[in-house]
Every structure is written in structure tokens, then in C-alpha cells.
Motif scaffolding. Structure first.
Motif, PDB file in Angstrom:
ATOM      1  N   TYR A 109     -36.306  40.587 -19.548  1.00 18.51           N
ATOM      2  CA  TYR A 109     -34.964  40.883 -20.616  1.00 18.51           C
ATOM      3  C   TYR A 109     -35.609  39.946 -22.143  1.00 18.51           C
ATOM      4  CZ  TYR A 109     -30.696  41.683 -17.663  1.00 18.51           C
ATOM      5  OH  TYR A 109     -30.448  41.671 -17.065  1.00 18.51           O
ATOM      6  N   ASP A 110     -35.969  41.174 -22.781  1.00 19.97           N
ATOM      7  CA  ASP A 110     -36.780  41.003 -24.065  1.00 19.97           C
ATOM      8  C   ASP A 110     -35.474  40.794 -25.381  1.00 19.97           C
ATOM      9  OD1 ASP A 110     -37.653  42.672 -27.202  1.00 19.97           O
ATOM     10  OD2 ASP A 110     -39.190  41.115 -25.926  1.00 19.97           O
ATOM     11  N   ARG A 111     -35.757  39.708 -26.007  1.00 18.80           N
ATOM     12  CA  ARG A 111     -34.524  39.289 -26.943  1.00 18.80           C
ATOM     13  C   ARG A 111     -34.648  41.032 -28.218  1.00 18.80           C
ATOM     14  NH1 ARG A 111     -32.560  35.221 -29.081  1.00 18.80           N
ATOM     15  NH2 ARG A 111     -33.716  33.520 -27.651  1.00 18.80           N
ATOM     16  N   GLN A 112     -35.967  41.777 -28.262  1.00 19.87           N
ATOM     17  CA  GLN A 112     -35.901  42.302 -29.077  1.00 19.87           C
ATOM     18  C   GLN A 112     -34.928  43.904 -28.779  1.00 19.87           C
ATOM     19  OE1 GLN A 112     -36.635  42.482 -32.156  1.00 19.87           O
ATOM     20  NE2 GLN A 112     -37.168  40.186 -31.884  1.00 19.87           N
ATOM     21  N   LYS A 113     -35.295  43.968 -27.531  1.00 14.40           N
ATOM     22  CA  LYS A 113     -35.037  45.803 -26.651  1.00 14.40           C
ATOM     23  C   LYS A 113     -33.552  45.012 -26.221  1.00 14.40           C
ATOM     24  CE  LYS A 113     -36.224  48.119 -22.730  1.00 14.40           C
ATOM     25  NZ  LYS A 113     -36.333  48.087 -21.691  1.00 14.40           N
ATOM     26  N   ASN A 114     -33.345  43.577 -25.123  1.00 14.70           N
ATOM     27  CA  ASN A 114     -31.719  43.786 -25.139  1.00 14.70           C
ATOM     28  C   ASN A 114     -31.619  42.460 -26.217  1.00 14.70           C
ATOM     29  OD1 ASN A 114     -34.342  43.275 -22.348  1.00 14.70           O
ATOM     30  ND2 ASN A 114     -32.387  45.173 -22.337  1.00 14.70           N
ATOM     31  N   TRP A 115     -30.966  42.033 -27.091  1.00 14.65           N
ATOM     32  CA  TRP A 115     -30.846  41.613 -28.140  1.00 14.65           C
ATOM     33  C   TRP A 115     -29.218  41.003 -27.333  1.00 14.65           C
ATOM     34  CZ3 TRP A 115     -26.532  43.167 -30.056  1.00 14.65           C
ATOM     35  CH2 TRP A 115     -25.711  45.299 -30.035  1.00 14.65           C
ATOM     36  N   TYR A 116     -28.695  41.964 -26.884  1.00 15.65           N
ATOM     37  CA  TYR A 116     -27.430  41.572 -26.828  1.00 15.65           C
ATOM     38  C   TYR A 116     -27.182  40.271 -25.862  1.00 15.65           C
ATOM     39  CZ  TYR A 116     -29.007  45.559 -23.535  1.00 15.65           C
ATOM     40  OH  TYR A 116     -29.661  46.233 -23.323  1.00 15.65           O
ATOM     41  N   TYR A 117     -28.006  40.317 -25.234  1.00 12.83           N
ATOM     42  CA  TYR A 117     -27.735  39.462 -24.117  1.00 12.83           C
ATOM     43  C   TYR A 117     -28.380  37.845 -24.859  1.00 12.83           C
ATOM     44  CZ  TYR A 117     -28.180  42.042 -19.811  1.00 12.83           C
ATOM     45  OH  TYR A 117     -27.991  43.204 -18.390  1.00 12.83           O
ATOM     46  N   TYR A 118     -28.841  37.675 -26.117  1.00  7.39           N
ATOM     47  CA  TYR A 118     -28.659  36.283 -26.978  1.00  7.39           C
ATOM     48  C   TYR A 118     -27.977  36.109 -28.114  1.00  7.39           C
ATOM     49  CZ  TYR A 118     -32.827  37.368 -24.006  1.00  7.39           C
ATOM     50  OH  TYR A 118     -33.864  37.711 -23.154  1.00  7.39           O
ATOM     51  N   ARG A 119     -26.491  36.685 -27.824  1.00  2.00           N
ATOM     52  CA  ARG A 119     -25.974  36.728 -28.388  1.00  2.00           C
ATOM     53  C   ARG A 119     -24.515  35.895 -27.936  1.00  2.00           C
ATOM     54  NH1 ARG A 119     -27.427  37.982 -33.491  1.00  2.00           N
ATOM     55  NH2 ARG A 119     -25.794  38.034 -34.822  1.00  2.00           N
ATOM     56  N   VAL A 120     -23.692  35.024 -28.049  1.00  2.00           N
ATOM     57  CA  VAL A 120     -22.317  34.953 -28.173  1.00  2.00           C
ATOM     58  C   VAL A 120     -21.446  34.741 -29.018  1.00  2.00           C
ATOM     59  CG1 VAL A 120     -23.042  33.533 -26.271  1.00  2.00           C
ATOM     60  CG2 VAL A 120     -22.657  32.084 -28.776  1.00  2.00           C
ATOM     61  N   ASN A 121     -20.664  34.242 -28.820  1.00  2.00           N
ATOM     62  CA  ASN A 121     -19.449  34.251 -30.268  1.00  2.00           C
ATOM     63  C   ASN A 121     -18.204  32.383 -30.086  1.00  2.00           C
ATOM     64  OD1 ASN A 121     -17.429  33.271 -28.225  1.00  2.00           O
ATOM     65  ND2 ASN A 121     -16.674  35.552 -27.765  1.00  2.00           N
TER      66      ASN A 121
END
Length: 136
Positions: A109-121
């Protein structure tokens, strides 16, 4: 189920190991699912397993986008832009992958490509105390 989005044999091949309803409707299931989640739950979900399920749905959309012709991909990307923007507004970036370092490395997983895996509420952040740190 509406068939607003393409559902070709190539798409079906990508979805071969997914749940029946995902295989059956492809993007016509996944995009409305992502929109419903973003509209209704992205700001208040607090269960990590539900969160991970929704992020995986978004990843499957990305996997399909790369095999579509440019014109079709551009249309879908335009639809996703508003949904993704709303998701970003309701969440914040964290330093960690929501799936864990191990899964992140295994799946590349990559922060740029898979950005949604690096966000939460905020609710998820608080329910998983100590698991995540806010990105500065």
C-alpha cells in the motif's frame, strides 16, 4: 440495480474472488456503496472492521479503474472526485495504515495511491486509542 457503470468480462475477472453481490454488479454496487458510506458514516463510524471493509471497497474501485479505457476511467474518476472530496472533508490523515504495518508492507500500500487507507474519523480514532497518530 442500475447499470450506469461498465461491467465487462475483464472487470468480472478482477472480482472473481469477491463476494457474490460485488461480482454480480461490480462498479454499479461499489460506487453507490462508497457514496452511501461517505454520505452517512464516514464522519461517525467507530468500528474498525466496518471501516476496513469500506476502504477495501474503495481499493477495488481503483483496481477496476486501471483496466478501463481512458474515456470510461475519466468519467468514473469525475464521479468519484465529489465522493472522495466529501470523505476527505469528514476524515483526517494518520501516520499509520489502518490495516497495520504488516498488511501495508505485504500489499505494498502506498500513501499516494491508496490514500483512503491512511485516513480515519474522530470516532474511529478515539475507539482505537493508541493505534493511530494524527499526521501533522
Amino acid at each position: 440495480m442500475t447499470t450506469e457503470f461498465p461491467h465487462t468480462e475483464e472487470i468480472k475477472a478482477i472480482l472473481k474472488d469477491k463476494a457474490d453481490f460485488v461480482r454480480q454488479d461490480g462498479l454499479n454496487y461499489l460506487i453507490p456503496k462508497w457514496k452511501r458510506f461517505t454520505d452517512n458514516y464516514a464522519d461517525n463510524e467507530e468500528l474498525i472492521y466496518e471501516w476496513l471493509n469500506e476502504m477495501d471497497a474503495r481499493k477495488i474501485i481503483d483496481e477496476i479503474l486501471v483496466i478501463l479505457p481512458n474515456t470510461e476511467s475519466a468519467k468514473i474518476t469525475e464521479v468519484l472526485k465529489a465522493i472522495d472530496t466529501k470523505f476527505i472533508e469528514k476524515t483526517f490523515e494518520i501516520n499509520e495504515c489502518v490495516w497495520s504495518d504488516k498488511v501495508e508492507k505485504e500489499n505494498k500500500y502506498d500513501r499516494q495511491k491508496n490514500w483512503y487507507y491512511y485516513r480515519v474519523n474522530q470516532n474511529l480514532f478515539e475507539s482505537e486509542v493508541g493505534q493511530f497518530t494524527k499526521r501533522q
